[in-house]
Write an enzyme that holds these catalytic residues in place. Structure first.
Site, PDB file in Angstrom:
ATOM      1  N   ASN A  79      46.610  28.533 -99.516  1.00  0.00           N
ATOM      2  CA  ASN A  79      45.346  28.368 -98.793  1.00  0.00           C
ATOM      3  C   ASN A  79      44.265  29.257 -99.382  1.00  0.00           C
ATOM      4  OD1 ASN A  79      44.141  30.541 -96.754  1.00  0.00           O
ATOM      5  ND2 ASN A  79      46.354  30.887 -96.881  1.00  0.00           N
ATOM      6  N   SER A 143      43.420  39.789 -97.697  1.00  0.00           N
ATOM      7  CA  SER A 143      43.288  38.360 -97.992  1.00  0.00           C
ATOM      8  C   SER A 143      42.772  38.181 -99.420  1.00  0.00           C
ATOM      9  CB  SER A 143      42.309  37.699 -97.023  1.00  0.00           C
ATOM     10  OG  SER A 143      41.914  36.449 -97.554  1.00  0.00           O
ATOM     11  N   ASN A 145      41.224  35.609-100.433  1.00  0.00           N
ATOM     12  CA  ASN A 145      40.212  34.552-100.429  1.00  0.00           C
ATOM     13  C   ASN A 145      38.792  34.997-100.114  1.00  0.00           C
ATOM     14  OD1 ASN A 145      42.215  32.606-101.039  1.00  0.00           O
ATOM     15  ND2 ASN A 145      42.879  32.729 -98.906  1.00  0.00           N
ATOM     16  N   THR A 146      38.592  36.294 -99.930  1.00  0.00           N
ATOM     17  CA  THR A 146      37.238  36.836 -99.827  1.00  0.00           C
ATOM     18  C   THR A 146      37.045  37.694-101.069  1.00  0.00           C
ATOM     19  OG1 THR A 146      37.202  36.811 -97.412  1.00  0.00           O
ATOM     20  CG2 THR A 146      35.729  38.389 -98.493  1.00  0.00           C
ATOM     21  N   LYS A 181      47.045  45.638 -92.517  1.00  0.00           N
ATOM     22  CA  LYS A 181      47.801  44.539 -93.144  1.00  0.00           C
ATOM     23  C   LYS A 181      47.624  44.581 -94.652  1.00  0.00           C
ATOM     24  CE  LYS A 181      48.724  39.600 -92.760  1.00  0.00           C
ATOM     25  NZ  LYS A 181      48.526  38.411 -91.922  1.00  0.00           N
ATOM     26  N   ASN A 210      50.617  39.974 -96.349  1.00  0.00           N
ATOM     27  CA  ASN A 210      49.732  38.813 -96.409  1.00  0.00           C
ATOM     28  C   ASN A 210      50.281  37.820 -97.469  1.00  0.00           C
ATOM     29  OD1 ASN A 210      47.319  37.209 -96.164  1.00  0.00           O
ATOM     30  ND2 ASN A 210      46.272  39.053 -95.477  1.00  0.00           N
TER      31      ASN A 210
HETATM   32  C1  LIG Z   1      46.388  28.701 -93.699  1.00  0.00           C
HETATM   33  C2  LIG Z   1      46.605  30.191 -93.587  1.00  0.00           C
HETATM   34  C3  LIG Z   1      45.571  30.994 -93.104  1.00  0.00           C
HETATM   35  C4  LIG Z   1      45.754  32.386 -92.994  1.00  0.00           C
HETATM   36  N1  LIG Z   1      44.745  33.150 -92.503  1.00  0.00           N
HETATM   37  C5  LIG Z   1      44.931  34.489 -92.345  1.00  0.00           C
HETATM   38  C6  LIG Z   1      43.920  35.299 -91.787  1.00  0.00           C
HETATM   39  O1  LIG Z   1      42.843  34.829 -91.396  1.00  0.00           O
HETATM   40  N2  LIG Z   1      44.151  36.639 -91.688  1.00  0.00           N
HETATM   41  C7  LIG Z   1      45.323  37.204 -92.080  1.00  0.00           C
HETATM   42  O2  LIG Z   1      45.500  38.418 -91.947  1.00  0.00           O
HETATM   43  N3  LIG Z   1      46.330  36.454 -92.596  1.00  0.00           N
HETATM   44  C8  LIG Z   1      46.158  35.121 -92.731  1.00  0.00           C
HETATM   45  N4  LIG Z   1      47.161  34.355 -93.244  1.00  0.00           N
HETATM   46  C9  LIG Z   1      48.408  35.016 -93.702  1.00  0.00           C
HETATM   47  C10 LIG Z   1      49.517  34.964 -92.663  1.00  0.00           C
HETATM   48  O3  LIG Z   1      49.136  35.627 -91.486  1.00  0.00           O
HETATM   49  C11 LIG Z   1      50.803  35.603 -93.229  1.00  0.00           C
HETATM   50  O4  LIG Z   1      50.577  36.971 -93.465  1.00  0.00           O
HETATM   51  C12 LIG Z   1      51.277  34.949 -94.530  1.00  0.00           C
HETATM   52  O5  LIG Z   1      51.048  33.561 -94.507  1.00  0.00           O
HETATM   53  C13 LIG Z   1      52.767  35.191 -94.802  1.00  0.00           C
HETATM   54  O6  LIG Z   1      53.561  34.690 -93.747  1.00  0.00           O
HETATM   55  P1  LIG Z   1      54.244  33.224 -93.746  1.00  0.00           P
HETATM   56  O7  LIG Z   1      55.008  33.097 -95.015  1.00  0.00           O
HETATM   57  O8  LIG Z   1      55.103  33.203 -92.507  1.00  0.00           O
HETATM   58  O9  LIG Z   1      53.134  32.248 -93.650  1.00  0.00           O
HETATM   59  C14 LIG Z   1      46.996  32.960 -93.366  1.00  0.00           C
HETATM   60  C15 LIG Z   1      48.039  32.141 -93.832  1.00  0.00           C
HETATM   61  C16 LIG Z   1      47.852  30.770 -93.944  1.00  0.00           C
HETATM   62  C17 LIG Z   1      48.989  29.922 -94.457  1.00  0.00           C
END
Ligand SMILES: Cc1cc2nc3c(=O)[nH]c(=O)nc-3n(C[C@H](O)[C@H](O)[C@H](O)COP(=O)(O)O)c2cc1C
Length: 309
Positions: A79, A143, A145-146, A181, A210
């Site tokens: 993403n 993140s 993405n910023t 985080k 993350n």
């Molecule tokens: C579509 C998407 C959007 C996410 N947006 C955020 C976010 O806004 N802030 C954040 O701290 N992590 C964000 N994450 C990261 C998740 O909170 C998590 O740390 C990461 O996906 C790893 O866990 P997972 O493998 O269970 O998804 C996002 C993940 C995905 C897939």
């Protein structure tokens, strides 16, 4: 009455951490309910806590669509949402009506247009706005993405942000736990810095991790990956590295602070792996997308059976 099909309540699942009692140790990770619109309904899926955000001071669109992609062969997602959200004030209005009873974390970030030198102001605005309405805070500097956000993980800017929030917190009637985080892409020496920063600033814990910018060991073809382009990879491909980071932080710090483990948890065994590596609680996002609504109950049932909680 709330639907109970996917929930499981048992006193043995409870966990107390930084002054909060979690009804079970499996939470919903940030990014799913960015704007605090769904947390009431999401309680029906058995989560022990829900993290809203990432929220920024001003509303922002995020990156152009399409910005989320399934890597089905790898059980992953890429993403590049870019903190699309309606701004912290709108979320606060919704949280004012909260009577869900579930523990809510507030994940905060900075607007894209805010330069890193002024990032601390954005974190401060979000912290003050949300303070009465969330149970804990997460400072998101990880993140991908910023643009440049992850540079805030360096010791100097990070310490500045955390010290500021700690000072603000101390001035409030009630103090909220503050967690940081981090990205899975930090080196050991950067992780050593993180351990030092937690000890110096006395924040309450770490969320690891993350999404990753790495594209190693994937079944998905390079051609497809190139078509998709930039973004953070989550789900099964990040599981191993996320567990390594948790293990490193836990061992190297001699368990000096609580850790919330997140990254690639799709099964009960994945959750147990994180707990055994040193996590006190876990969170899920991509696993919930792939495995469906019964996932949390399956995990906590196994935790009960194996006493792994
Ligand atoms: C579509 C998407 C959007 C996410 N947006 C955020 C976010 O806004 N802030 C954040 O701290 N992590 C964000 N994450 C990261 C998740 O909170 C998590 O740390 C990461 O996906 C790893 O866990 P997972 O493998 O269970 O998804 C996002 C993940 C995905 C897939």
């Amino acid at each position: 009455m709330a639907c109970k099909v996917h929930t499981l309540d048992d006193k043995k699942l409870e966990k107390s951490l930084f002054g909060l009692t979690f009804k079970n140790p499996v939470g919903l990770a940030a990014g799913f309910d960015k704007d605090a619109k769904l947390y009431n309904e999401l309680t029906a899926f058995g989560f022990g806590f829900i993290e809203i955000g990432t929220l920024t001071p001003l509303p922002q669109e995020g990156n152009p669509k399409k910005r989320m992609f399934r890597l089905s062969d790898d059980s992953g997602l890429i993403n590049r949402m870019g903190f699309n959200n309606g701004g912290v004030k709108e979320a606060v209005e919704r949280l004012k009506k909260n009577n869900s009873g579930i523990i809510i974390g507030g994940n905060i970030g900075k607007n894209k247009v805010t330069p890193n030198e002024n990032a601390v102001d954005d974190y401060e605005i979000c912290f003050n706005e949300l303070h009465p309405y969330v149970d804990y805070f997460v400072v998101n500097v990880s993140s991908p993405n910023t643009p440049n956000l992850r540079a805030l993980q360096d010791k100097k800017p990070l310490t500045e942000i955390l010290v500021k929030l700690k000072t603000l917190n101390a001035s409030k009637n009630k103090q909220r736990p503050i967690l940081l985080k981090i990205a899975p892409d930090l080196t050991d020496s950067q992780l050593d810095d993180i351990i030092e920063i937690v000890s110096e600033t006395k924040i309450d814990g770490i969320i690891a991790t993350n999404t990753t910018i790495s594209r190693e060991n994937l079944k998905t073809s390079n051609k497809k990956l190139e078509e998709i382009g930039n973004g953070g990879l989550s789900g099964k491909p990040v599981k191993k590295r996320s567990t390594e980071v948790i293990q490193y932080l836990s061992t190297k710090s001699k368990k000096a602070f609580p850790i919330i483990g997140v990254g690639g948890i799709h099964t009960p065994e994945d959750a147990i792996e994180k707990l055994e590596a040193g996590a006190d609680l876990v969170q899920v996002y991509t696993g919930f997308v792939y495995e469906g609504p019964g996932m949390v109950k399956k995990i906590i049932k196994k935790l009960l059976e194996t006493n792994a909680n």
